[in-house]
Design a protein around this motif. Structure first.
Motif, short mmCIF file in Angstrom:
data_model
loop_
_atom_site.label_atom_id
_atom_site.label_comp_id
_atom_site.label_asym_id
_atom_site.label_seq_id
_atom_site.Cartn_x
_atom_site.Cartn_y
_atom_site.Cartn_z
N ARG A 191 0.86 -1.18 0.00
CA ARG A 191 0.00 0.00 0.00
C ARG A 191 0.90 1.23 0.00
NH1 ARG A 191 -5.14 0.01 3.80
NH2 ARG A 191 -6.08 0.82 1.87
N PHE A 192 0.69 2.11 -0.94
CA PHE A 192 1.44 3.36 -1.03
C PHE A 192 0.58 4.52 -0.55
CE2 PHE A 192 3.55 0.77 -4.29
CZ PHE A 192 4.89 1.00 -4.01
N VAL A 193 1.22 5.48 0.13
CA VAL A 193 0.61 6.76 0.45
C VAL A 193 1.48 7.85 -0.15
CG1 VAL A 193 -0.10 8.37 2.26
CG2 VAL A 193 -0.39 5.91 2.60
N ILE A 194 0.88 8.71 -0.96
CA ILE A 194 1.56 9.86 -1.54
C ILE A 194 0.88 11.09 -0.95
CG2 ILE A 194 2.27 10.98 -3.69
CD1 ILE A 194 1.37 8.31 -5.10
N CYS A 195 1.65 12.02 -0.39
CA CYS A 195 0.98 13.11 0.32
C CYS A 195 1.83 14.37 0.35
CB CYS A 195 0.65 12.70 1.75
SG CYS A 195 2.09 12.26 2.76
N SER A 196 1.14 15.49 0.48
CA SER A 196 1.81 16.77 0.74
C SER A 196 2.07 16.89 2.23
CB SER A 196 0.95 17.93 0.24
OG SER A 196 -0.27 17.99 0.96
N ASP A 197 2.88 17.88 2.61
CA ASP A 197 3.21 18.01 4.03
C ASP A 197 2.03 18.52 4.85
OD1 ASP A 197 3.21 20.67 3.24
OD2 ASP A 197 5.10 21.17 4.22
#
Length: 257
Positions: A198-204
Motif C-alpha cells: 500500500r502506497f501513500v503519496i501526500c503533501s506536508d
C-alpha cells in the motif's frame, strides 16, 4: 469533504495480473484561503504537487506541473526522461506568468509510476521537495522518499534528532523545487511490485498533522483506499488543518497465473 471514490485497473504482465486500486483527495484545509496543491492519478502515474509562492504563484506552479505530466501520460510514454522534459515545459509555463511569479515560487513534486517496459515490471518513485511517498509492506510503514529540506539536511548531518525536527522553526524550508531557478531532475527509487503493498503519496499538509504511526493506523483500519483517504483527511483537519492537504492511497495486488 470532497467526494472520494476508489478507481481500479488491471494490468497484464508476462506471468501475472497486477490489480491496482487507488483514491486521491485534495483539500484547502482550515487555515488557507487558496489550495496550492495539485494531484494526478492517471495510470501509470500517481503524483502530488505542493505549490508555494505569493499571490497565486504556488497554484500556478503546481497546476502547470501536473498538467504537463498529464499530457505526458496522454502521449503514452512515462519514463524518467519524459518526466524531466515535462518538468522543463512546466518551468517555462511558470515563467510565462511574471505577474504571479516571485523568487519563492515553485512546487514540490512526488509520486510514483508503474514501469512495465521490463520484465519483471517495477515501481519508480520520483521526488523533488518535501512531499512524501510512504510504503506499507508486511506491516511496516517506511518513508521511501527523502525530503529536500533544511531540517532533513540537519538530521542527516547528525545536528538534529528526528524528534527535534518535528518542531523546528525551519521545518517549512525546502532546498529543491520545480521552479524558475531550480533543477528539474527528481530523485528516483526503484521498487519491486509486491502483492499487498500500500502506497501513500501526500503533501506536508498531512504529515504536519499526522505522525507515521497515525498514517499506519488509518491504513490498517481502512482496507478501501477511498475510506483510508477520507479518514486521514478528517484526522488532518481535526488536528488543525494548518495547510492544504493532499493524499493518494494506492493498493497493489498481484495475481499469478
Amino acid at each position: 469533504m470532497p467526494q472520494v471514490t476508489t478507481s481500479t485497473r488491471s494490468v497484464r504482465v508476462q506471468d501475472a495480473t497486477i490489480e491496482l486500486s487507488w483514491a486521491g483527495v485534495t483539500d484547502t484545509g482550515r487555515r488557507r484561503e487558496v489550495n496550492q496543491d495539485a494531484v494526478l492519478t492517471s495510470f501509470p502515474l500517481f503524483v502530488v504537487a505542493d505549490g508555494m509562492g505569493g499571490h497565486i504563484g504556488g497554484e500556478i506552479a503546481s497546476a502547470s506541473t501536473v498538467e504537463r505530466l498529464r499530457a505526458m501520460v496522454d502521449d503514452g510514454t512515462v519514463t524518467p526522461k519524459a518526466i524531466e522534459k515535462a518538468l522543463v515545459r512546466a518551468v517555462k509555463d511558470i515563467l510565462s506568468h511574471p505577474e504571479a511569479t516571485d523568487e519563492g515560487t515553485g512546487t514540490t513534486l512526488t509520486g510514483l509510476f508503474l514501469d512495465t517496459s521490463q520484465n519483471p515490471p517495477h515501481w519508480v518513485t520520483l521526488n523533488i521537495g518535501d512531499s512524501r511517498v510512504y510504503l506499507l509492506r508486511d506491516g511496516d510503514l517506511v518513508q521511501i522518499t527523502t525530503d529536500h529540506s533544511v531540517v532533513q539536511e540537519l538530521v542527516a548531518a547528525g545536528r538534529l534528532s528526528p524528534e527535534e525536527a518535528e518542531s523546528h522553526p525551519y521545518g517549512n524550508v525546502i532546498t529543491r523545487a520545480v521552479g524558475p531557478t531550480e533543477s528539474v531532475k527528481p530523485d528516483y527509487v526503484r521498487l519491486d511490485v509486491v502483492s499487498g503493498d500500500r502506497f501513500v503519496i501526500c503533501s506536508d499538509g498531512l504529515t504536519k498533522e499526522l505522525t507515521d504511526y497515525g498514517i499506519r493506523h488509518f491504513l490498517d483500519e481502512n482496507p478501501d483506499p477511498a475510506h483510508a483517504v477520507e479518514a486521514m483527511l478528517d484526522a488532518a483537519l481535526e488536528n488543525g488543518g494548518r495547510d492544504n492537504v493532499t493524499i493518494v492511497v494506492l493498493d497493489v495486488r498481484r495475481v499469478a497465473d
